[in-house]
Design a protein around this motif. Structure first.
Motif, PDB file in Angstrom:
ATOM      1  N   GLY A   1      63.873  86.025 -13.259  1.00 18.95           N
ATOM      2  CA  GLY A   1      62.638  86.134 -12.489  1.00 18.95           C
ATOM      3  C   GLY A   1      61.487  85.369 -13.117  1.00 18.95           C
ATOM      4  O   GLY A   1      60.741  84.660 -12.436  1.00 18.95           O
ATOM      5  N   ILE A   2      61.325  85.510 -14.433  1.00 17.28           N
ATOM      6  CA  ILE A   2      60.235  84.805 -15.125  1.00 17.28           C
ATOM      7  C   ILE A   2      60.457  83.301 -15.077  1.00 17.28           C
ATOM      8  O   ILE A   2      59.523  82.520 -14.838  1.00 17.28           O
ATOM      9  N   ALA A   3      61.709  82.867 -15.283  1.00 13.90           N
ATOM     10  CA  ALA A   3      62.007  81.430 -15.229  1.00 13.90           C
ATOM     11  C   ALA A   3      61.730  80.865 -13.843  1.00 13.90           C
ATOM     12  O   ALA A   3      61.177  79.758 -13.707  1.00 13.90           O
ATOM     13  N   THR A   4      62.075  81.611 -12.808  1.00 19.36           N
ATOM     14  CA  THR A   4      61.815  81.155 -11.437  1.00 19.36           C
ATOM     15  C   THR A   4      60.318  81.059 -11.174  1.00 19.36           C
ATOM     16  O   THR A   4      59.839  80.085 -10.567  1.00 19.36           O
ATOM     17  N   ALA A   5      59.566  82.063 -11.618  1.00 19.67           N
ATOM     18  CA  ALA A   5      58.113  82.039 -11.419  1.00 19.67           C
ATOM     19  C   ALA A   5      57.471  80.869 -12.161  1.00 19.67           C
ATOM     20  O   ALA A   5      56.564  80.207 -11.637  1.00 19.67           O
ATOM     21  N   VAL A   6      57.935  80.604 -13.379  1.00 17.45           N
ATOM     22  CA  VAL A   6      57.410  79.465 -14.146  1.00 17.45           C
ATOM     23  C   VAL A   6      57.709  78.154 -13.436  1.00 17.45           C
ATOM     24  O   VAL A   6      56.849  77.267 -13.340  1.00 17.45           O
ATOM     25  N   TYR A   7      58.921  78.018 -12.912  1.00 16.93           N
ATOM     26  CA  TYR A   7      59.267  76.787 -12.190  1.00 16.93           C
ATOM     27  C   TYR A   7      58.385  76.605 -10.962  1.00 16.93           C
ATOM     28  O   TYR A   7      57.856  75.508 -10.718  1.00 16.93           O
ATOM     29  N   LEU A   8      58.210  77.666 -10.179  1.00 19.04           N
ATOM     30  CA  LEU A   8      57.427  77.565  -8.947  1.00 19.04           C
ATOM     31  C   LEU A   8      55.965  77.246  -9.232  1.00 19.04           C
ATOM     32  O   LEU A   8      55.323  76.489  -8.491  1.00 19.04           O
ATOM     33  N   ASN A   9      55.433  77.813 -10.306  1.00 25.40           N
ATOM     34  CA  ASN A   9      53.996  77.668 -10.572  1.00 25.40           C
ATOM     35  C   ASN A   9      53.652  76.490 -11.485  1.00 25.40           C
ATOM     36  O   ASN A   9      52.555  75.941 -11.387  1.00 25.40           O
ATOM     37  N   GLU A  10      54.577  76.111 -12.363  1.00 24.92           N
ATOM     38  CA  GLU A  10      54.240  75.128 -13.385  1.00 24.92           C
ATOM     39  C   GLU A  10      54.953  73.782 -13.226  1.00 24.92           C
ATOM     40  O   GLU A  10      54.415  72.758 -13.633  1.00 24.92           O
ATOM     41  N   TYR A  11      56.134  73.773 -12.658  1.00 26.36           N
ATOM     42  CA  TYR A  11      56.936  72.550 -12.656  1.00 26.36           C
ATOM     43  C   TYR A  11      57.094  71.909 -11.284  1.00 26.36           C
ATOM     44  O   TYR A  11      56.983  70.684 -11.146  1.00 26.36           O
ATOM     45  N   SER A  12      57.404  72.723 -10.299  1.00 29.81           N
ATOM     46  CA  SER A  12      57.764  72.154  -9.003  1.00 29.81           C
ATOM     47  C   SER A  12      56.592  71.438  -8.346  1.00 29.81           C
ATOM     48  O   SER A  12      55.484  71.978  -8.235  1.00 29.81           O
TER      49      SER A  12
ATOM     50  N   ARG B   1      60.463  80.373  -1.748  1.00 30.19           N
ATOM     51  CA  ARG B   1      59.629  81.542  -1.456  1.00 30.19           C
ATOM     52  C   ARG B   1      60.121  82.266  -0.201  1.00 30.19           C
ATOM     53  O   ARG B   1      60.037  83.501  -0.120  1.00 30.19           O
ATOM     54  N   THR B   2      60.614  81.512   0.765  1.00 31.63           N
ATOM     55  CA  THR B   2      61.189  82.152   1.953  1.00 31.63           C
ATOM     56  C   THR B   2      62.413  82.972   1.572  1.00 31.63           C
ATOM     57  O   THR B   2      62.613  84.093   2.066  1.00 31.63           O
ATOM     58  N   ALA B   3      63.241  82.420   0.685  1.00 33.91           N
ATOM     59  CA  ALA B   3      64.424  83.152   0.220  1.00 33.91           C
ATOM     60  C   ALA B   3      64.018  84.425  -0.525  1.00 33.91           C
ATOM     61  O   ALA B   3      64.634  85.486  -0.356  1.00 33.91           O
ATOM     62  N   ILE B   4      62.967  84.317  -1.351  1.00 33.86           N
ATOM     63  CA  ILE B   4      62.494  85.486  -2.104  1.00 33.86           C
ATOM     64  C   ILE B   4      61.980  86.559  -1.161  1.00 33.86           C
ATOM     65  O   ILE B   4      62.272  87.756  -1.320  1.00 33.86           O
ATOM     66  N   GLU B   5      61.198  86.164  -0.152  1.00 36.71           N
ATOM     67  CA  GLU B   5      60.673  87.122   0.820  1.00 36.71           C
ATOM     68  C   GLU B   5      61.800  87.773   1.625  1.00 36.71           C
ATOM     69  O   GLU B   5      61.735  88.955   1.967  1.00 36.71           O
TER      70      GLU B   5
END
Length: 283
Positions: free
Chosen positions: A83-94, A104-108
């Protein structure tokens, strides 16, 4: 004159809204206190060291406590890093909006799936197809998928609150992006990550259907995550279902009291840790 009338109306409206919010807050706190007091006062007479640490059938809940702890730690050990790695990727890398939107659609979508469907998935995939059987590991894998949306979204929101100046200042000193994330961004977002952990623990402890299908209802004391077991929530369900007299309900209330106290202790401990880390970062 007109300005004074409008000013008075705004003050009255602000006062009414403040009163409404104060009433809503009071109602929430009162409901929480009432539930806790109602459960604990009816179960406190049965709670003892023997009740908590005994494995004797009909007397102790120690096997259920151990199973619950196993489930919590297994689920968090799997879900937190992902979860933390995914959040870091979405907010910092992608830097690809379409990819981020798809993730984000998949997460929702994961967040909106009923828990019983997670239980069926875990039973078919982890318990049967993967050959784990009804075990703590199968339940932990299933519940880790369930709590991933909560951990990802809460962690991502926490990362977004870290000022961009922190990142720019770190990068200006010659650090890499990963070093900036690891040494600056994540420590600053730690209170939010702890909040995600609290929410994840609460979800794991409170679930019944997925645990019933993947972990089982055995009252035995599990020796490892490959054993079956019965969590406190499932045990409470069967206690109330099979209760025939006031003594049975007394044991059920005592089990519920232990469950409530466990959740309260986790919340309080996490709040203390959050305050400690905030103070440490300020200094």
């Amino acid at each position: 004159m007109i300005y004074g009338i409008h000013r008075t109306k705004r003050r009255v409206l602000d006062s009414l809204l403040l009163l409404l919010m104060a009433g809503a807050t009071t109602a929430i706190v009162a409901a929480l206190v009432w539930i806790v007091v109602y459960i604990v006062t009816r179960g406190i007479g049965t709670i003892s060291l023997r009740f908590i640490f005994s494995s004797e059938r009909g007397v102790g809940i120690f096997p259920m406590v151990v199973t619950t702890l196993y489930i919590v730690f297994t689920s968090l050990a799997i879900a937190l890093p992902i979860g933390i790695a995914t959040a870091v990727y979405l907010n910092e890398y992608s830097d690809k909006p379409r990819v981020v939107q798809c993730i984000r659609t998949a997460i929702e979508t994961l967040a909106g799936i009923p828990s019983i469907l997670y239980g069926l998935f875990g039973l078919l995939v982890f318990a049967r197809f993967a050959g784990l059987g009804q075990s703590i590991l199968a339940g932990g894998l299933t519940l880790s998928i369930m709590i991933l949306p909560v951990i990802i979204r809460t962690t991502e929101e926490s990362l977004q609150t870290v000022p961009r100046a922190f990142r720019e200042g770190s990068l200006a000193l010659g650090t890499t992006q990963w070093q900036t994330i690891y040494r600056v961004v994540l420590p600053s977002a730690l209170p939010g990550i702890l909040t995600a952990t609290i929410l994840g623990i609460g979800r794991v402890v409170g679930e019944a259907a997925p645990v019933l299908l993947t972990v089982g209802i055995a009252r035995n004391l599990p020796r490892s995550i490959f054993d079956s077991g019965r969590t406190l929530t499932i045990h409470l369900y069967y206690l109330t279902k099979e209760a025939l007299n006031p003594e049975d309900f007394q044991i059920a209330f005592a089990t519920a009291s232990v469950l409530v106290v466990f959740v309260l202790v986790v919340n309080i401990a996490t709040k203390v840790l959050t305050a400690f880390f905030k103070k440490h970062m300020e200094h």
